[in-house]
Design a protein around this motif. Sequence first.
Motif, PDB file in Angstrom:
ATOM      1  N   ARG A 260       9.013  50.582  58.444  1.00 61.03           N
ATOM      2  CA  ARG A 260       7.967  51.712  58.009  1.00 61.03           C
ATOM      3  C   ARG A 260       8.457  52.542  57.152  1.00 61.03           C
ATOM      4  O   ARG A 260       7.585  52.747  56.075  1.00 61.03           O
TER       5      ARG A 260
ATOM      6  N   ARG B 296      14.609  49.003  67.042  1.00 60.97           N
ATOM      7  CA  ARG B 296      14.052  50.220  66.528  1.00 60.97           C
ATOM      8  C   ARG B 296      14.661  50.399  65.245  1.00 60.97           C
ATOM      9  O   ARG B 296      14.110  51.320  64.452  1.00 60.97           O
TER      10      ARG B 296
ATOM     11  N   CYS C  81       8.267  44.305  70.829  1.00 61.34           N
ATOM     12  CA  CYS C  81       8.901  43.380  70.011  1.00 61.34           C
ATOM     13  C   CYS C  81      10.470  42.988  70.666  1.00 61.34           C
ATOM     14  O   CYS C  81      10.854  41.898  70.317  1.00 61.34           O
TER      15      CYS C  81
ATOM     16  N   SER D 217      12.450  48.557  63.178  1.00 59.38           N
ATOM     17  CA  SER D 217      11.242  49.156  62.859  1.00 59.38           C
ATOM     18  C   SER D 217      11.041  50.363  61.977  1.00 59.38           C
ATOM     19  O   SER D 217      10.205  50.530  61.177  1.00 59.38           O
ATOM     20  N   ASP D 218      12.304  51.176  61.921  1.00 59.59           N
ATOM     21  CA  ASP D 218      12.399  52.280  60.948  1.00 59.59           C
ATOM     22  C   ASP D 218      12.549  51.573  59.572  1.00 59.59           C
ATOM     23  O   ASP D 218      12.008  52.383  58.571  1.00 59.59           O
TER      24      ASP D 218
ATOM     25  N   GLU E  89       5.463  49.611  70.508  1.00 57.66           N
ATOM     26  CA  GLU E  89       5.800  48.297  69.676  1.00 57.66           C
ATOM     27  C   GLU E  89       7.016  48.080  69.572  1.00 57.66           C
ATOM     28  O   GLU E  89       7.400  46.808  69.611  1.00 57.66           O
ATOM     29  N   VAL E  90       8.175  49.027  69.707  1.00 51.88           N
ATOM     30  CA  VAL E  90       9.467  48.527  69.627  1.00 51.88           C
ATOM     31  C   VAL E  90       9.737  47.875  71.004  1.00 51.88           C
ATOM     32  O   VAL E  90      10.429  46.564  70.767  1.00 51.88           O
TER      33      VAL E  90
ATOM     34  N   MET F 239       6.218  44.767  60.364  1.00 49.49           N
ATOM     35  CA  MET F 239       7.293  44.602  61.401  1.00 49.49           C
ATOM     36  C   MET F 239       7.557  43.111  61.723  1.00 49.49           C
ATOM     37  O   MET F 239       8.879  42.922  61.854  1.00 49.49           O
TER      38      MET F 239
END
Length: 570
Positions: free
Chosen positions: A29, A22, A10, A25-26, A6-7, A35
């Motif tokens: 989450r 990234r 995107c 993304s963290d 996914e990273v 996202m």
Amino acid sequence: MVIVDEVTLCAEASGLDIDRVRELSDFARDRQRSMIEVLVEKGQIDEPTLLKGLAEQLELPFLGQEIKQLGPEILASISPALAIRHHVIPLEEVDGRLQVACWDPLDGQMWDDLCQVMGRALDKVICPRPIIDRMLKASYGIGADTVQRMLADRGEKDIQVVGAKTTNLSSSEEAAANEPTVVNLVNQVLADAIRANATDIHFEAYEEKYRVRYRIDGMLEDVSMPVSVKLLRLALVSRIKIMSNLDITEKRLPQDGRCQASLGGQDYDLRISILPGVHGEAVSIRLQNRQMVKLDLEALGFEATERQKINQLIVRPHGLILVTGPTGSGKTTTLYTCLSKINIPSVKIETIEDPVEYWMENILQMQVHEEIGFTFARALRSMLRHDPDVMLVGEIRDRETADIAIRSSLTGHLVFATLHTNDAASAFTRLLDIGIEPFLVASSVIGVVAQRLVRKVCPLCKRRVLAESLDDFGRQMMQAAGCGEEVKLWEGQRCESCRFTGFRGRSAVAEVLPVTPGIRRLVQQREPAERIKELACLEGMRTLRESAILGVKEGKTTLAEVLRVTQEDF
């Protein structure tokens, strides 16, 4: 196509550094957020651009504009509650597979749940969320999920036996009106109307349907509502009655009430009127923003000549200044703009209105309560004992109020008031008709302002129109106003910002009639309004239509709008 993760997907779609993606993304989450939302918010990526990039990476179709009409069979394939909860909307069926627009192609769990609930194959079409929201509203109506849930909960409770005797069900009606789903539906309509800058909301019951309309920029617009909302009309009306402290058991007589609402830190007054009809009660709600008035005549749209005349009138030490026009023409706003210019510590200002529509500092404001006998006339008598310099009367409705206002202006007070007449000259004959003596009218009134509101061309979609494209009547009007063939005319192309009307916002047009010795003589002689208007024009008054045509010349409005709002001058 094989997608690494996914990273990476995107990063390719957004053009951001992969380490930054990234990190986002963290963040998403950890906070259990989408996202897509985080990339748009934190990465400052334009949502349509991001989604279009994702569509290319995933080899999925991208829908970049709203589909105006979706077939009823397609819409029925997904329940309103499910579509609104997941922010998806069905588009069309191709080879036995239903194409569904979604705004978050990365939310696999949502998509799996949707496929499982529907029990059929679905194909993704990526579409920005605002476009999906507009299609949901247009297709299912405001509060569709709310209506559906309530009807499901009610089951067969709404079934009635034809010819059965009516009993007092006030307790059950009150319970229905206070159900969270009904409260939520009414709140949704109010919030949507406020966001649309509506001035009025109309709930109307008919034999086969229930209609909701907003008045925006002076024009009524139908609001998309679920067809099944007609089954909830009794609960909706009862809820509005409870909000405004009205009797929910009374369905035969008109009722009037008011309440307050708040949205986005802004407070609003709601004036509510209930009217019994053949197929049920009709509800009209007037929305008024409780703002502190900080306006000026130029911002309202008054031309320089009219502004100069008004400014000369409001600094007079005493006299009666009338502002005329139909309901909703901006009379109160003009009056408060005038008060704001003379609101200084050395001047005491008091007002009596029904209701108080604006709040201003350093002004004593009162509200009429006719049910307890606190009328305009009684309030005016009390105001005089408080030694005001300036008085504002919300509306002259009868002879008693007019008589007190006029006598107050003759005893050293500057009095502002509104009157319902079509033009400035008719204000004099109106006062004579309700029984005021001509010599009192002539000696008290120092000026009359008649005004209308015309819609302004939308600044985002306006385009140039050639003057030679006008018909003969239009060219005659423009020539009479001193406009040549080279004048620039504009019209709106109908965009989303103006709700596809071509107009956005309104501007005031006015005729200002200062009372001169010649006008005073005509009033004393009971001359008709046409004769007074003729002399006023000879002395330099610009009529409503002439003022409005100047707005056309300056590109503010259109000739068609001028013809709609102003009457033909004879």
